[in-house]
Scaffold this motif. Structure first.
Motif, PDB file in Angstrom:
ATOM      1  N   GLU A   1     -18.841  37.803 -49.796  1.00 13.25           N
ATOM      2  CA  GLU A   1     -18.701  39.225 -50.127  1.00 13.25           C
ATOM      3  C   GLU A   1     -17.288  39.535 -50.605  1.00 13.25           C
TER       4      GLU A   1
ATOM      5  N   ASP B   1     -16.603  37.899 -54.021  1.00 14.81           N
ATOM      6  CA  ASP B   1     -17.231  38.659 -55.100  1.00 14.81           C
ATOM      7  C   ASP B   1     -16.373  39.863 -55.480  1.00 14.81           C
TER       8      ASP B   1
ATOM      9  N   ASP C   1     -14.241  40.740 -58.997  1.00 21.58           N
ATOM     10  CA  ASP C   1     -14.335  42.015 -59.719  1.00 21.58           C
ATOM     11  C   ASP C   1     -12.952  42.520 -60.110  1.00 21.58           C
TER      12      ASP C   1
END
Length: 154
Positions: free
Chosen positions: A74, A77, A81
């Protein structure tokens, strides 16, 4: 080549250095660190033994040295971004090396803090949150490792 900064002048907290010593066999320490990583929210998508590789390929006679490539998907990710460059530092490595038989050093530096220091990561609230969250997880990991060592030593 001279460095544009003096590494000795950088506080280890700035790059998230963490260390612990485990009084146990090398293989036992690897298993234990792997378990604690999993318990604190890090998966281990990659791992290898540089010492075995070097001993085999160049007859290096290295003492046991092992790399656990830890990752919280998580957070990874979210980090991607913010900057695709962070992948150049993936995964977050936790190193276990044998200082002497029955004594293992566990070592880690924060790739999220390193990316910020190198200008690879943005200076924004989202990155600060990533740094804080990974820092909290890593602190929990090393607190657990240090408490296990205290329990083993007692």
């Amino acid at each position: 080549m001279s460095l544009p900064i003096d590494p000795a002048a950088i506080d280890s907290e700035a790059f998230g250095e963490k260390q612990a010593v485990l009084e146990m066999d090398h293989e036992e320490a690897i298993e234990y660190v792997r378990e604690v990583c999993l318990d604190t929210g890090f998966g281990i998508p990659a791992e290898f033994s540089p010492s075995e590789l070097l001993n085999e390929k160049v007859d290096a006679e290295r003492d046991p040295y092992y790399v656990l490539g830890a990752c919280n998907p998580e957070i990874a990710d979210r980090a991607l971004d913010e900057t695709m460059k962070i992948g150049g530092l993936f995964p977050c490595n936790v190193i276990v090396w044998e200082e002497e038989p029955g004594r293992q050093r566990v070592y880690h530096i924060s790739i999220m803090k390193i990316a910020r220091l190198l200008g690879m990561a943005p200076d924004n609230d989202a990155w600060a949150e990533i740094v804080d969250e990974t820092g909290d997880l890593t602190a929990e990991l090393f607190d657990e490792l240090r408490s296990a060592d205290a329990a083993v030593s007692e």
